[in-house]
Design a protein around this motif. Structure first.
Motif, PDB file in Angstrom:
ATOM      1  N   THR A  33      64.891 -12.405  57.797  1.00 22.39           N
ATOM      2  CA  THR A  33      64.469 -11.864  56.487  1.00 22.39           C
ATOM      3  C   THR A  33      65.362 -10.701  56.047  1.00 22.39           C
ATOM      4  O   THR A  33      65.651 -10.574  54.853  1.00 22.39           O
ATOM      5  CB  THR A  33      62.982 -11.391  56.489  1.00 22.39           C
ATOM      6  N   ASP A  34      65.821  -9.881  56.996  1.00 22.05           N
ATOM      7  CA  ASP A  34      66.713  -8.777  56.610  1.00 22.05           C
ATOM      8  C   ASP A  34      67.991  -9.314  55.953  1.00 22.05           C
ATOM      9  O   ASP A  34      68.455  -8.785  54.947  1.00 22.05           O
ATOM     10  CB  ASP A  34      67.091  -7.916  57.824  1.00 22.05           C
ATOM     11  N   GLU A  35      68.518 -10.397  56.525  1.00 18.50           N
ATOM     12  CA  GLU A  35      69.745 -10.971  55.943  1.00 18.50           C
ATOM     13  C   GLU A  35      69.466 -11.558  54.572  1.00 18.50           C
ATOM     14  O   GLU A  35      70.292 -11.447  53.647  1.00 18.50           O
ATOM     15  CB  GLU A  35      70.313 -12.067  56.864  1.00 18.50           C
ATOM     16  N   PHE A  57      62.287  -2.358  48.932  1.00 18.13           N
ATOM     17  CA  PHE A  57      62.665  -3.182  50.086  1.00 18.13           C
ATOM     18  C   PHE A  57      61.515  -4.126  50.450  1.00 18.13           C
ATOM     19  O   PHE A  57      61.716  -5.316  50.709  1.00 18.13           O
ATOM     20  CB  PHE A  57      63.024  -2.304  51.288  1.00 18.13           C
ATOM     21  N   ARG A  58      60.277  -3.585  50.460  1.00 22.82           N
ATOM     22  CA  ARG A  58      59.118  -4.417  50.841  1.00 22.82           C
ATOM     23  C   ARG A  58      58.919  -5.562  49.849  1.00 22.82           C
ATOM     24  O   ARG A  58      58.520  -6.660  50.231  1.00 22.82           O
ATOM     25  CB  ARG A  58      57.846  -3.566  50.929  1.00 22.82           C
ATOM     26  N   GLU A  59      59.189  -5.294  48.566  1.00 25.46           N
ATOM     27  CA  GLU A  59      59.041  -6.373  47.572  1.00 25.46           C
ATOM     28  C   GLU A  59      60.058  -7.477  47.820  1.00 25.46           C
ATOM     29  O   GLU A  59      59.735  -8.663  47.749  1.00 25.46           O
ATOM     30  CB  GLU A  59      59.239  -5.819  46.153  1.00 25.46           C
ATOM     31  N   GLY A  80      60.778  -5.509  61.241  1.00 24.17           N
ATOM     32  CA  GLY A  80      59.630  -4.950  61.954  1.00 24.17           C
ATOM     33  C   GLY A  80      58.430  -4.615  61.077  1.00 24.17           C
ATOM     34  O   GLY A  80      57.291  -4.589  61.553  1.00 24.17           O
ATOM     35  N   GLY A  81      58.668  -4.400  59.782  1.00 26.66           N
ATOM     36  CA  GLY A  81      57.558  -4.041  58.889  1.00 26.66           C
ATOM     37  C   GLY A  81      57.046  -5.195  58.046  1.00 26.66           C
ATOM     38  O   GLY A  81      56.178  -5.012  57.180  1.00 26.66           O
ATOM     39  N   ALA A  82      57.539  -6.391  58.309  1.00 28.99           N
ATOM     40  CA  ALA A  82      57.137  -7.550  57.486  1.00 28.99           C
ATOM     41  C   ALA A  82      55.645  -7.857  57.627  1.00 28.99           C
ATOM     42  O   ALA A  82      55.061  -8.527  56.769  1.00 28.99           O
ATOM     43  CB  ALA A  82      57.965  -8.771  57.867  1.00 28.99           C
ATOM     44  N   ARG A 117      71.476   2.584  62.538  1.00 28.09           N
ATOM     45  CA  ARG A 117      71.494   2.039  61.178  1.00 28.09           C
ATOM     46  C   ARG A 117      70.097   1.838  60.599  1.00 28.09           C
ATOM     47  O   ARG A 117      69.951   1.292  59.522  1.00 28.09           O
ATOM     48  CB  ARG A 117      72.222   0.686  61.164  1.00 28.09           C
ATOM     49  N   ARG A 118      69.074   2.220  61.340  1.00 24.97           N
ATOM     50  CA  ARG A 118      67.729   1.913  60.862  1.00 24.97           C
ATOM     51  C   ARG A 118      67.183   3.081  60.042  1.00 24.97           C
ATOM     52  O   ARG A 118      66.903   4.160  60.577  1.00 24.97           O
ATOM     53  CB  ARG A 118      66.823   1.566  62.043  1.00 24.97           C
ATOM     54  N   PRO A 119      67.025   2.851  58.732  1.00 28.60           N
ATOM     55  CA  PRO A 119      66.662   3.952  57.837  1.00 28.60           C
ATOM     56  C   PRO A 119      65.377   4.677  58.251  1.00 28.60           C
ATOM     57  O   PRO A 119      65.294   5.899  58.111  1.00 28.60           O
ATOM     58  CB  PRO A 119      66.455   3.281  56.478  1.00 28.60           C
TER      59      PRO A 119
HETATM   60  C1  S3P Z   1      62.029  -2.136  59.440  1.00 27.37           C
HETATM   61  C2  S3P Z   1      62.740  -2.857  60.385  1.00 27.37           C
HETATM   62  C3  S3P Z   1      64.104  -3.358  60.138  1.00 27.37           C
HETATM   63  C4  S3P Z   1      64.353  -3.541  58.646  1.00 27.37           C
HETATM   64  C5  S3P Z   1      64.031  -2.281  57.920  1.00 27.37           C
HETATM   65  C6  S3P Z   1      62.567  -1.864  58.089  1.00 27.37           C
HETATM   66  C7  S3P Z   1      60.672  -1.672  59.780  1.00 27.37           C
HETATM   67  O1  S3P Z   1      64.291  -4.610  60.789  1.00 27.37           O
HETATM   68  O2  S3P Z   1      63.585  -4.602  58.130  1.00 27.37           O
HETATM   69  O3  S3P Z   1      64.893  -1.275  58.381  1.00 27.37           O
HETATM   70  O4  S3P Z   1      59.909  -1.309  58.861  1.00 27.37           O
HETATM   71  O5  S3P Z   1      60.319  -1.657  60.976  1.00 27.37           O
HETATM   72  P1  S3P Z   1      64.381  -4.762  62.396  1.00 27.37           P
HETATM   73  O6  S3P Z   1      62.990  -4.850  62.929  1.00 27.37           O
HETATM   74  O7  S3P Z   1      65.137  -6.036  62.593  1.00 27.37           O
HETATM   75  O8  S3P Z   1      65.112  -3.569  62.891  1.00 27.37           O
END
Ligand code: S3P
Length: 176
Positions: A33-35, A57-59, A80-82, A117-119
């Motif tokens: 999903t990130d890609e 980003f969530r949208e 990770g937040g999906a 790289r993880r915001p």
């Molecule tokens: C996030 C995890 C990231 C990415 C974004 C937000 C999260 O993906 O979707 O930075 O909310 O935990 P990974 O779980 O692949 O690092």
């Protein structure tokens, strides 16, 4: 036939690496999903967070998941937040058998902070942020998943093999 396999779990649990191996061993197509979000936005994940904010980003993440319902023959790695939105959790369970990849907290933190790289971890105290997010999310990973794999001390290939085995066991959720 093996159903779609959806990988959920916290940053650093190995979803992408395990997902690629699973796709290779099952013949499924690998999607992340990130890609998909990066492609749709034409921006990197850190750029989306800094220029448009987490809500945007969530949208994009939810839109990517919506487009996948009905698609067959995939291994899907999710951010990770999906799992934060209930709509997403319902979608994930429709898309495929859901595997929660987990590991010891220290192992997850070490892996998650490695890339820098993880915001969500770009804060003064990344470990405190990490712990708080993980505490909030554990029950959601548990609710949405069909099974959990503890990857502590296992190679990606071993985790992929266990996930495939369990996915086959849970595949009856998709037949009849
Ligand atoms: C996030 C995890 C990231 C990415 C974004 C937000 C999260 O993906 O979707 O930075 O909310 O935990 P990974 O779980 O692949 O690092």
């Amino acid at each position: 036939m093996l159903p779609n396999i959806v990988l959920v779990g916290f940053m650093g649990c190995g979803k992408s690496s395990v997902g690629r191996r699973l796709a290779w061993s099952t013949g499924h197509r690998f999607l992340d999903t990130d890609e998909l979000v990066v492609k749709a936005a034409g921006l990197s994940i850190p750029q989306i967070f800094s220029q448009r904010g987490e809500a945007a980003f969530r949208e994009l993440e939810s839109a990517a998941l919506t487009e996948l319902s009905g698609v067959c023959g995939i291994v899907l790695s999710t951010g990770g937040g999906a799992i934060l939105s209930e709509d997403n959790r319902i979608l994930l369970r429709k898309i495929g058998v859901v595997a929660w990849l987990d590991a010891d907290e220290d192992v997850l933190f070490e892996r998650a902070s490695r890339s820098g790289r993880r915001p969500l971890l770009q804060t003064e105290n990344p470990r405190a942020r990490f712990d708080a997010l993980l505490a909030d999310r554990r029950s959601l990973y548990s609710d949405v998943s069909d099974f959990r794999i503890d990857s502590t001390g296992l190679t990606h290939d071993e985790v992929a093999a266990r996930t495939r085995e369990q996915a086959l066991r849970h595949h009856r959720r998709f037949v009849g």
